[in-house]
Design an enzyme around this catalytic site. Sequence first.
Site, PDB file in Angstrom:
ATOM      1  N   ASP A 257     150.572 -13.225 -34.584  1.00 33.67           N
ATOM      2  CA  ASP A 257     149.907 -12.792 -35.818  1.00 33.67           C
ATOM      3  C   ASP A 257     149.200 -11.453 -35.639  1.00 33.67           C
ATOM      4  O   ASP A 257     149.170 -10.619 -36.549  1.00 33.67           O
ATOM      5  CB  ASP A 257     148.902 -13.862 -36.257  1.00 33.67           C
ATOM      6  CG  ASP A 257     149.592 -15.087 -36.847  1.00 33.67           C
ATOM      7  OD1 ASP A 257     150.831 -15.088 -36.919  1.00 33.67           O
ATOM      8  OD2 ASP A 257     148.886 -16.042 -37.227  1.00 33.67           O
TER       9      ASP A 257
ATOM     10  N   SER B 278     137.512 -16.106 -41.088  1.00 36.68           N
ATOM     11  CA  SER B 278     136.755 -16.827 -42.118  1.00 36.68           C
ATOM     12  C   SER B 278     136.739 -18.331 -41.849  1.00 36.68           C
ATOM     13  O   SER B 278     135.703 -18.989 -41.960  1.00 36.68           O
ATOM     14  CB  SER B 278     137.340 -16.529 -43.498  1.00 36.68           C
ATOM     15  OG  SER B 278     136.698 -17.301 -44.499  1.00 36.68           O
TER      16      SER B 278
END
Length: 295
Positions: free
Chosen positions: A74, A194
Site C-alpha cells: 500500500d 485514522s
Amino acid sequence: MKIGIYGQFYHKNSETYIQLILDVLKNKKVTVFIEENFLDIINLNHEINRNFSNFETFTELDNSYDLFFSIGGDGTILKSVTFVKDLGIPIVGINTGRLGFLATIQKEEITESLARILNGNYMISERSLLTISTTPKNTEIKPKLNFALNEIAVNRKNTTSMIKVETDVNGHHLTSYWSDGLIVSTPTGSTGYSLSCGGPVIEPSAKNFIITPIAPHNLNARPLVLPDDSELTLKVSGREKSYLVSMDSRIATLENNTTIHIKKAPFTIKLVQLAEDSFIKTLRKKLLWGEDKRN
C-alpha cells in the site's frame, strides 16, 4: 499498450515476484517503461537473473500510458500516486507482501491476474483525494504534490506537549482539538492512520471525509464524518514554534498560526480491481472478521 512500472524491494522474496512480472510483460506485446531508479535497483539485484536494461525508463509520466503497475504494498501505491497525479492512468497494485487494502493483486496469482488485466478483464475503483493549501504559502508543500490519497494530518514536532488545532468547517467554527494532532482522512484512508486512532471504516465510494483527533486531551472529542464537499480550515498553536503536516508519506514543517485549507481534490485516482475482489472481501480478510480466534 504502454505500461509504466514503479516498485520497491522491501518485502521478503520481492525479487522473485518482480522477475515473474517482468517475464510476463516481456512475453506480451506491450511497451514497458520502468521508473529510472527502480530499474537501477533491478539491475543491481543479483537474484534477478535477466538484464532488463533494454526497457525504456521514465522519471515523469504523461497521458500516453494505458496502465501503471505498482509493485510492493500500500505504501508503494501512495508513492505511485505522486507519479500518476491527475493523469487518470489506472494503477495496478501488485502486493508482494502481506494482504493490503490498496494493492489487491496477490503475489500467488500474478501470472493469471496479469493475463486478465492485459486482456482488459478488470474494473476500476475510483478514489477521491484531499488537497491542501496554506496561508501564507509554504515552500515545502509543492503545488504539483499538494494532495493525498489517504490522509492529511497535523502532528506536534519536537515536543511532548499537546497542540491546539482550531478547526472550522465551511467557515463555521467546529471546535479546538487539544491533542497530539489531527487526521483528515478520505474513505480510502479510513483503514489507515485514522483507523489506528479510533476512526470509523468507510467504504471507498462513500462521499465523505473523516476528522480524527490523535490522542485528544479533551475526552469528549470524537471522530466526525463529513460530506466530502466540505472545506476545512485548521490553525495550529502550541509551545513549539512549528509543527508537522503530512500528505500521505510526504512531510512539511509549518509555522504556528499558519492557516491550513483542506478540501476535496479536483481529480480521482483509478485503482484496477478484478471482478472477484471487493473492499468488503479485503476488509474481512485483513481484520479477520468472522474467524474464531479463541483457540
